[in-house]
Scaffold this motif. Structure first.
Motif, PDB file in Angstrom:
ATOM      1  N   PRO A   1      -4.859 -10.978  47.689  1.00 47.97           N
ATOM      2  CA  PRO A   1      -4.679  -9.857  48.635  1.00 47.97           C
ATOM      3  C   PRO A   1      -3.924 -10.249  49.904  1.00 47.97           C
ATOM      4  N   HIS A   2      -3.956 -11.541  50.282  1.00 49.24           N
ATOM      5  CA  HIS A   2      -3.286 -11.971  51.512  1.00 49.24           C
ATOM      6  C   HIS A   2      -1.802 -12.247  51.302  1.00 49.24           C
ATOM      7  N   MET A   3      -1.349 -12.237  50.035  1.00 50.11           N
ATOM      8  CA  MET A   3       0.058 -12.477  49.727  1.00 50.11           C
ATOM      9  C   MET A   3       0.786 -11.161  49.485  1.00 50.11           C
ATOM     10  N   THR A   4       2.098 -11.172  49.717  1.00 45.71           N
ATOM     11  CA  THR A   4       2.905 -10.020  49.365  1.00 45.71           C
ATOM     12  C   THR A   4       3.084  -9.961  47.851  1.00 45.71           C
ATOM     13  N   VAL A   5       3.650  -8.835  47.383  1.00 48.68           N
ATOM     14  CA  VAL A   5       3.932  -8.695  45.957  1.00 48.68           C
ATOM     15  C   VAL A   5       4.836  -9.828  45.487  1.00 48.68           C
ATOM     16  N   ALA A   6       5.896 -10.110  46.229  1.00 47.57           N
ATOM     17  CA  ALA A   6       6.830 -11.167  45.842  1.00 47.57           C
ATOM     18  C   ALA A   6       6.144 -12.525  45.804  1.00 47.57           C
ATOM     19  N   GLU A   7       5.279 -12.788  46.762  1.00 45.13           N
ATOM     20  CA  GLU A   7       4.580 -14.078  46.804  1.00 45.13           C
ATOM     21  C   GLU A   7       3.606 -14.210  45.631  1.00 45.13           C
ATOM     22  N   ASN A   8       2.946 -13.106  45.268  1.00 45.03           N
ATOM     23  CA  ASN A   8       2.068 -13.136  44.101  1.00 45.03           C
ATOM     24  C   ASN A   8       2.844 -13.476  42.833  1.00 45.03           C
ATOM     25  N   VAL A   9       3.994 -12.825  42.665  1.00 46.87           N
ATOM     26  CA  VAL A   9       4.788 -13.043  41.456  1.00 46.87           C
ATOM     27  C   VAL A   9       5.344 -14.458  41.421  1.00 46.87           C
ATOM     28  N   ALA A  10       5.683 -15.001  42.583  1.00 45.85           N
ATOM     29  CA  ALA A  10       6.291 -16.333  42.650  1.00 45.85           C
ATOM     30  C   ALA A  10       5.277 -17.461  42.532  1.00 45.85           C
ATOM     31  N   TYR A  11       3.996 -17.157  42.549  1.00 46.59           N
ATOM     32  CA  TYR A  11       2.975 -18.196  42.645  1.00 46.59           C
ATOM     33  C   TYR A  11       3.095 -19.242  41.524  1.00 46.59           C
ATOM     34  N   GLY A  12       3.271 -18.768  40.281  1.00 45.71           N
ATOM     35  CA  GLY A  12       3.379 -19.702  39.169  1.00 45.71           C
ATOM     36  C   GLY A  12       4.590 -20.601  39.279  1.00 45.71           C
ATOM     37  N   LEU A  13       5.690 -20.076  39.785  1.00 45.62           N
ATOM     38  CA  LEU A  13       6.899 -20.886  39.954  1.00 45.62           C
ATOM     39  C   LEU A  13       6.692 -21.934  41.041  1.00 45.62           C
ATOM     40  N   GLN A  14       5.952 -21.567  42.097  1.00 48.77           N
ATOM     41  CA  GLN A  14       5.666 -22.527  43.159  1.00 48.77           C
ATOM     42  C   GLN A  14       4.829 -23.693  42.636  1.00 48.77           C
TER      43      GLN A  14
ATOM     44  N   GLY B   1      -1.961   1.295  38.859  1.00 46.42           N
ATOM     45  CA  GLY B   1      -0.915   1.070  37.867  1.00 46.42           C
ATOM     46  C   GLY B   1       0.148   0.112  38.368  1.00 46.42           C
ATOM     47  N   GLN B   2       0.513   0.220  39.660  1.00 47.47           N
ATOM     48  CA  GLN B   2       1.491  -0.695  40.230  1.00 47.47           C
ATOM     49  C   GLN B   2       0.938  -2.117  40.296  1.00 47.47           C
ATOM     50  N   GLN B   3      -0.346  -2.254  40.639  1.00 48.18           N
ATOM     51  CA  GLN B   3      -0.950  -3.583  40.671  1.00 48.18           C
ATOM     52  C   GLN B   3      -0.970  -4.210  39.275  1.00 48.18           C
ATOM     53  N   GLN B   4      -1.198  -3.388  38.257  1.00 48.66           N
ATOM     54  CA  GLN B   4      -1.197  -3.930  36.905  1.00 48.66           C
ATOM     55  C   GLN B   4       0.197  -4.404  36.515  1.00 48.66           C
ATOM     56  N   ARG B   5       1.214  -3.679  36.967  1.00 51.68           N
ATOM     57  CA  ARG B   5       2.588  -4.098  36.679  1.00 51.68           C
ATOM     58  C   ARG B   5       2.937  -5.394  37.417  1.00 51.68           C
ATOM     59  N   ILE B   6       2.369  -5.581  38.614  1.00 57.36           N
ATOM     60  CA  ILE B   6       2.564  -6.846  39.316  1.00 57.36           C
ATOM     61  C   ILE B   6       1.958  -7.993  38.502  1.00 57.36           C
ATOM     62  N   ALA B   7       0.752  -7.763  37.975  1.00 59.22           N
ATOM     63  CA  ALA B   7       0.111  -8.790  37.153  1.00 59.22           C
ATOM     64  C   ALA B   7       0.957  -9.124  35.926  1.00 59.22           C
ATOM     65  N   LEU B   8       1.544  -8.095  35.307  1.00 59.35           N
ATOM     66  CA  LEU B   8       2.440  -8.325  34.170  1.00 59.35           C
ATOM     67  C   LEU B   8       3.662  -9.123  34.593  1.00 59.35           C
ATOM     68  N   SER B   9       4.248  -8.753  35.722  1.00 58.72           N
ATOM     69  CA  SER B   9       5.428  -9.448  36.221  1.00 58.72           C
ATOM     70  C   SER B   9       5.120 -10.910  36.506  1.00 58.72           C
ATOM     71  N   ARG B  10       3.969 -11.171  37.098  1.00 59.97           N
ATOM     72  CA  ARG B  10       3.584 -12.550  37.404  1.00 59.97           C
ATOM     73  C   ARG B  10       3.392 -13.364  36.132  1.00 59.97           C
ATOM     74  N   ALA B  11       2.872 -12.715  35.096  1.00 60.30           N
ATOM     75  CA  ALA B  11       2.673 -13.417  33.828  1.00 60.30           C
ATOM     76  C   ALA B  11       3.982 -13.684  33.107  1.00 60.30           C
ATOM     77  N   LEU B  12       4.932 -12.747  33.231  1.00 65.36           N
ATOM     78  CA  LEU B  12       6.189 -12.871  32.498  1.00 65.36           C
ATOM     79  C   LEU B  12       7.210 -13.758  33.185  1.00 65.36           C
TER      80      LEU B  12
ATOM     81  N   ARG C   1       5.343  -5.628  50.255  1.00 64.24           N
ATOM     82  CA  ARG C   1       4.041  -5.002  50.499  1.00 64.24           C
ATOM     83  C   ARG C   1       2.911  -5.889  49.987  1.00 64.24           C
ATOM     84  N   LYS C   2       1.703  -5.604  50.462  1.00 64.59           N
ATOM     85  CA  LYS C   2       0.509  -6.267  49.966  1.00 64.59           C
ATOM     86  C   LYS C   2      -0.035  -5.475  48.762  1.00 64.59           C
ATOM     87  N   PRO C   3      -0.689  -6.137  47.817  1.00 64.48           N
ATOM     88  CA  PRO C   3      -1.200  -5.440  46.626  1.00 64.48           C
ATOM     89  C   PRO C   3      -2.105  -4.256  46.949  1.00 64.48           C
ATOM     90  N   THR C   4      -2.891  -4.356  48.029  1.00 61.74           N
ATOM     91  CA  THR C   4      -3.824  -3.277  48.372  1.00 61.74           C
ATOM     92  C   THR C   4      -3.100  -2.010  48.811  1.00 61.74           C
TER      93      THR C   4
END
Length: 383
Positions: free
Chosen positions: A101-114, A150-161, A142-145
Motif C-alpha cells: 500500500p505504501h508503493m505506487t502502482v509502478a513501484e509495485n509492478v517493478a518490485y520483482g525486477l528490483q 478490478g484495477q488492483q487485480q490487474r496490477i497483481a496480474l501485471s506484477r506477475a507477468l 497512484r497508490k493501490p488504495t
C-alpha cells in the motif's frame, strides 16, 4: 530460463507442464491422489472443483510452495522437484492482491525486477509495457488504495507477468470481485492470455468462470481428475453424475437401470444415452436432463416427460426459470428463453417434456439422493 520443451515440429516451446503420478498427503488425509496431467504450452487450463478436491494443492505444488510425496512435476521439460518457487519459470496470482500500500502502482509492478537487480532503464521500459498490457499506465503514480478492486487485480496480474514467466498460476484471483466486475475481468483475462500466449493454469470453484475462459477444464474430485476436456464436451458429455451435477444446472430422476438404454423411475421409464460406464440392469441409476432442454406444455399433453404443478417463476433477464413440483417433494428446474416462454404462474398444472436425445443416464454414485435437481428447495416450499 530453464530447459525448453520440444514441440512436435522439432522446435522448442516453453510453458508446458507435466504432472506425473503426483501424490500429496497431510497426515491420514490424501489431498492429491496419483494425479497425472499434461498442460500444453500456451494453453488456458482450469482446475475446477469444490473445496477440498485438491485443486489448490496441485497449483501450490506446481508453484513450489508444497512438495509432492511421490511423482514428478516438469515445467518446460525440466523436473522442478526440489526447486524453490523463485527458481521456477512460474509466477502466481492469488485471490488476495498482496499489493504494497505504501508503493505506487509502478513501484509495485517493478518490485520483482528490483529483486532481480534488473537495470533501472530496463525496469522503466518493462513496467510501462506491463501496465500497457492491462491498460493501467495512466495510473502508474497512484497508490493501490486509490484504485478499484478490478484495477488492483490487474496490477497483481501485471506484477506477475513482468518477469515473463513461462507459466502463470492463478488461484481464484477473481473470487473477491462483485459479479459484474468478475464477469468483465473474465473477458479481459482471456483476451490477455490469448494475446500473450502464456500458459495459464487457473484454479476456481466457479464453473461459469471455467466454462467461459478455458481451453480445457480438469474437473477434480477427491484429489483425482474426474474428467478432462474442453468446455463444450464437459458440459454436453459429462462422464459421470458428479460432473453432470457440478457443471451447470441438472435435473436428476432417480431409479434403476433397465435392460436397454433406459432408467425406470417412480415417474416412468426414460430412455437416454449412458454417460460414462453403463451400470447393470436393476442397479441404482439416474436419468439426467438439463433445464434448458425441458419444454413446458399444457397438463396431460402427449410426449416423453412428467406432469407437475408450478411452484415458482423467476425472470433471469433473457431467461425464464420455472420450478415445477412433480410429487413427493421432487422438483424439476426448467429454463426457457423469455420471449418464447409460455405464460405460467404459481399453481398452474403443466407437463414437462423433453427429447430422449437430451437425456444422459448415469450410475447413482456421486449425486445426493435427497434432491431431484442440484438446487434443493426449502421444506416449506416442498410442502
Amino acid at each position: 530460463m530453464g530447459a525448453q520443451a520440444t514441440s512436435s515440429d522439432g522446435g522448442t516451446r516453453t510453458g508446458g507442464v507435466e504432472i506425473a503420478g503426483v501424490t500429496k498427503t497431510y497426515g491420514d488425509a490424501t489431498a492429491v491422489d496419483d494425479l497425472s496431467l499434461s498442460v500444453q504450452p500456451g494453453e488456458f487450463l482450469s482446475l475446477l472443483g469444490p473445496s477440498g478436491c485438491g485443486k489448490t494443492t496441485t497449483l501450490r505444488m506446481i508453484a513450489g510452495f508444497e512438495h509432492p510425496d511421490d511423482g514428478d512435476i516438469r515445467i518446460s521439460g525440466r523436473s522442478v522437484l526440489g526447486l524453490p518457487p523463485h527458481r521456477r519459470e512460474v509466477n502466481t496470482v492469488f485471490q488476495a492482491y498482496a499489493l504494497f500500500p505504501h508503493m505506487t502502482v509502478a513501484e509495485n509492478v517493478a518490485y520483482g525486477l528490483q529483486q532481480r537487480r534488473v537495470p533501472k532503464a530496463e525496469q522503466r521500459q518493462r513496467v510501462a509495457e506491463a501496465l500497457d498490457m492491462v491498460q493501467l499506465r495512466r495510473f502508474a503514480d497512484r497508490k493501490p488504495t486509490q484504485l478499484s478492486g478490478g484495477q488492483q487485480q490487474r496490477i497483481a496480474l501485471s506484477r506477475a507477468l513482468i518477469n515473463r514467466p513461462s507459466v502463470l498460476l492463478l488461484d481464484e484471483p477473481l473470487a473477491a470481485l462483485d459479479r459484474q466486475l468478475r464477469e468483465e475481468m473474465q473477458v479481459e483475462l482471456k483476451l490477455l492470455q490469448a494475446r500473450l500466449g502464456t500458459t495459464f493454469v487457473f484454479v476456481t470453484h466457479d464453473q461459469g468462470e471455467a466454462l467461459s475462459m478455458s481451453d480445457r477444464i480438469a474437473v477434480m474430485r477427491n484429489g483425482r481428475i474426474e474428467q478432462l476436456g474442453d468446455s463444450s464436451s464437459i458440459y454436453a458429455e459429462p462422464a459421470s453424475a458428479y460432473v453432470a451435477s457440478f457443471i451447470g444446472q441438472q435435473n436428476f430422476l432417480h431409479g434403476t437401470a433397465g435392460e436397454a438404454d433406459d432408467v425406470q423411475t417412480a415417474r416412468g421409464r426414460f430412455e437416454g444415452r449412458w454417460g460414462g460406464e453403463r451400470v447393470a440392469a436393476g442397479e441404482a441409476a439416474l436419468a439426467a436432463i438439463r433445464p434448458e432442454f425441458i419444454r413446458l406444455e399444457p397438463a396431460n399433453s402427449v410426449g416423453t416427460g412428467v406432469d407437475g404443478r408450478v411452484l415458482g417463476v423467476s425472470h433471469l433477464g433473457e431467461t425464464l426459470q420455472v420450478v415445477v413440483g412433480i410429487g413427493d417433494g421432487e422438483t424439476l428446474l426448467v429454463r426457457t428463453p423469455a420471449p418464447t416462454a409460455p405464460r405460467v404462474q404459481e399453481d398452474d398444472p403443466v407437463r414437462c417434456t423433453w427429447s430422449p436425445e437430451h437425456v444422459r443416464l448415469f450410475g447413482a454414485e456421486g449425486v445426493p439422493t435427497t434432491a431431484t435437481h442440484v438446487i434443493a428447495l426449502p421444506e416449506t416450499v416442498r410442502a
